[in-house]
Design an enzyme around this catalytic site. Structure first.
Site, short mmCIF file in Angstrom:
data_model
loop_
_atom_site.label_atom_id
_atom_site.label_comp_id
_atom_site.label_asym_id
_atom_site.label_seq_id
_atom_site.Cartn_x
_atom_site.Cartn_y
_atom_site.Cartn_z
N GLY A 1 0.79 -1.23 0.00
CA GLY A 1 0.00 0.00 0.00
C GLY A 1 0.82 1.27 0.00
O GLY A 1 0.32 2.33 -0.38
N ARG A 2 2.08 1.20 0.41
CA ARG A 2 2.94 2.38 0.35
C ARG A 2 4.36 1.97 0.00
O ARG A 2 5.33 2.59 0.42
CB ARG A 2 2.91 3.14 1.68
CG ARG A 2 3.27 2.34 2.91
CD ARG A 2 3.36 3.24 4.12
NE ARG A 2 3.59 2.50 5.35
CZ ARG A 2 3.91 3.06 6.50
NH1 ARG A 2 4.06 4.37 6.57
NH2 ARG A 2 4.08 2.33 7.58
N LYS B 1 9.42 1.75 1.10
CA LYS B 1 8.41 2.09 2.09
C LYS B 1 8.24 3.61 2.04
O LYS B 1 9.22 4.34 2.19
CB LYS B 1 8.86 1.64 3.48
CG LYS B 1 7.81 1.73 4.57
CD LYS B 1 8.35 1.12 5.86
CE LYS B 1 7.31 1.13 6.97
NZ LYS B 1 7.84 0.52 8.22
N ASP C 1 -2.13 7.69 2.37
CA ASP C 1 -1.39 8.59 1.50
C ASP C 1 -0.15 7.94 0.88
O ASP C 1 0.53 8.56 0.06
CB ASP C 1 -1.00 9.88 2.24
CG ASP C 1 -0.12 9.63 3.46
OD1 ASP C 1 0.42 8.52 3.61
OD2 ASP C 1 0.02 10.57 4.29
N ARG D 1 5.53 -13.16 1.11
CA ARG D 1 5.07 -13.33 2.48
C ARG D 1 4.09 -14.51 2.58
O ARG D 1 3.61 -15.00 1.56
CB ARG D 1 4.34 -12.06 2.95
CG ARG D 1 5.11 -10.78 2.70
CD ARG D 1 4.17 -9.68 2.20
NE ARG D 1 4.91 -8.54 1.66
CZ ARG D 1 5.18 -7.45 2.36
NH1 ARG D 1 4.75 -7.33 3.59
NH2 ARG D 1 5.85 -6.46 1.82
N ASP E 1 1.08 -11.06 6.91
CA ASP E 1 1.75 -10.30 5.85
C ASP E 1 3.07 -9.70 6.32
O ASP E 1 3.77 -9.06 5.53
CB ASP E 1 0.83 -9.19 5.30
CG ASP E 1 0.34 -8.24 6.37
OD1 ASP E 1 -0.28 -8.71 7.33
OD2 ASP E 1 0.59 -7.02 6.26
N ASN E 2 3.43 -9.94 7.59
CA ASN E 2 4.72 -9.50 8.12
C ASN E 2 5.70 -10.65 8.32
O ASN E 2 6.75 -10.48 8.93
CB ASN E 2 4.54 -8.77 9.45
CG ASN E 2 3.81 -7.45 9.31
OD1 ASN E 2 2.80 -7.24 9.95
ND2 ASN E 2 4.30 -6.58 8.45
N ASP F 1 10.00 -4.97 8.28
CA ASP F 1 8.87 -4.06 8.46
C ASP F 1 8.70 -3.65 9.92
O ASP F 1 7.82 -4.11 10.62
CB ASP F 1 7.57 -4.69 7.93
CG ASP F 1 6.53 -3.61 7.62
OD1 ASP F 1 6.89 -2.42 7.61
OD2 ASP F 1 5.37 -3.96 7.36
#
Length: 464
Positions: free
Chosen positions: A91-92, A113, A125, A186, A251-252, A261
């Site tokens: 997402g970012r 990231k 954002d 992942r 997902d980590n 992360d």
């Protein structure tokens, strides 16, 4: 510009169609280089890049030569705090480039990231705070110093935007971070394919992992077993070094077992199994003492995803047993290494000493990392009583028992000699002080000194 060590790869393109989406990086109003990983830059053939060239590739994301032609946001799902979420994905961040490590021939990924919005931003954002980047750079340097299998912070560039966040004073400064890791895949990558019953893509992803990350393994069940083994070792490393990741969602957790992360992570100030890093983890689900249980839970979700390929559930039992055995053995090995005793033939005495140390830590609330460091220093010297290494309030009978037990044990002949000045910690007060200097004074001295000191203490050859 690029030396002979630069060895590009486009391996992900073999399977990218159903597993990722081409995206465009954000355009930032400014690009100020705050950190570049010279050790890894040199090793991967990019050490001679000028500052402007570095910014061009790692803030503007001009493709590296003969590399991925466009950034790719990976698709994945995941359990977040045990609740399944099908609306995840990069997402970012995105997969920016791939490289072959000239030292050992393994495939490496450069991921981002804070590089802008993607189809998976979920109204976010797509940005990263500068404080978040500073925290991650400190975390990866410290964990690498400790020998933890971790991603590496490759680059931090301040981007000149003002961000609004609910968990820190706003507006706050922004940055884009590039991390170097073994794999971008992942557990959630497999969960997404299982969710969509896309068995062909699942097989293709497994083949990709076997080809590029698990050479010598051909069977998907053996693949699962190796994921369990690698993940168990990393979990043991967290536990021995007092690291609390904070958010161990599926997902980590990646398939190479590599820690990555770093959001609300913390290091233990003292031994407390209920110590929780994330302020929003109200149920202490990912507390320090819960980490082995929750990582194991995540591996069960991977097994569920792989079971869609008609493997009987019993086929995966070996992997779960390997996790338990490897975690227990590696925990004891790391404990012995941490206090400087030989590990060739682990004994019941070593196991008993380990539990005695945990009892002492729990009873006295002594500083966690300093406790092990004191044991290490005493066992390399033995010329004065162990209790002289501790404050008088910690002089309890249990410490005397530890001295007797430890004094009987053989020193590790390969132990690196230390002294009291070598103790390194990364507690929250130090992190906040480093950030305060940056934020209020524009003073990067403490940050740069900390990173340089940590980098000088770990061997680059130990990249796992």
């Amino acid at each position: 510009m690029f030396s002979k060590n630069y060895k590009p790869s486009q391996a992900w393109l073999e399977i990218s169609k159903n597993l990722s989406d081409p995206v465009m990086p954000a355009e930032f109003p400014q690009s100020t280089l705050r950190y570049r990983n010279s050790l890894w830059g040199n090793r991967l053939g990019m050490g001679d890049l000028s500052e402007s060239q570095w910014i061009e590739h790692f803030a503007q994301f001009k493709p590296l030569p003969e590399n991925l032609p466009q950034p790719l946001a990976l698709r994945y799902h995941g359990h977040q705090f045990t609740h399944y979420n099908p609306d995840l994905g990069d997402g970012r961040g995105f997969l920016f480039a791939q490289l072959i490590d000239p030292k050992d021939g393994r495939l490496l990924d450069l991921g981002t990231k804070g590089s802008g919005q993607t189809p998976y931003s979920r109204q976010g954002d797509g940005r990263l705070t500068l404080k978040g980047a500073v925290r991650e750079a400190l975390a990866t340097a410290y964990l690498e110093y400790q020998g933890v299998n971790t991603s590496k912070t490759f680059s931090v560039i301040e981007t000149g935007e003002e961000l609004v966040r609910h968990d820190e004073p706003s507006p706050t400064r922004s940055a884009v971070l590039v991390r170097l890791s073994h794999s971008h895949v992942r557990i959630g990558s497999f969960q997404r394919l299982a969710f969509h019953k896309d068995h062909d893509s699942m097989r293709a992803l497994i083949d990709y992992c076997l080809r590029h990350h698990f050479q010598g393994i051909q069977d998907p069940i053996d693949f699962f077993t190796e994921v369990c083994r690698k993940t168990a070792r990393t979990t043991a490393q967290w536990m021995i070094h007092g690291f609390v990741h904070g958010v161990l969602n599926t997902d980590n957790i990646n398939i190479t077992g590599e820690s990555f992360d770093y959001g609300p992570y913390r290091l233990l100030p003292y031994y407390d199994t209920k110590f929780t890093a994330a302020y929003f983890d109200h149920q202490n689900l990912y507390a320090y003492g819960q980490q082995p249980t929750m990582v194991f839970w995540n591996l069960e979700r991977l097994q569920e995803a792989l079971s869609g390929l008609d493997f009987p559930k019993a086929s995966f039992e070996k992997g779960f047993e390997v996790f338990k055995e490897e975690f227990n053995q590696h925990t004891l090995d790391l404990f012995c290494k941490k206090i400087g005793i030989a590990t060739d033939n682990p004994t019941q005495d070593q196991q008993n000493l380990f539990y005695q140390c945990l009892q002492f830590l729990e009873k006295t609330q002594a500083p966690y990392e300093a406790f092990f460091h004191n044991l290490y220093c005493w066992h390399q010297d033995l010329t004065k009583p162990l209790n002289l290494y501790f404050d008088k309030k910690y002089q309890v009978t249990l410490l005397e028992e530890i001295e007797i037990q430890l004094g009987r044990m053989q020193r590790d002949p390969d132990a690196i000699e230390k002294n009291a000045a070598d103790l390194e910690t990364l507690l929250i007060d130090e992190i906040e002080a480093i950030w305060s200097d940056i934020d209020k004074k524009e003073d990067w001295t403490a940050f740069n000194k900390k990173i340089k000191r940590l980098e000088s203490k770990f061997a680059l050859a130990n990249f796992q």
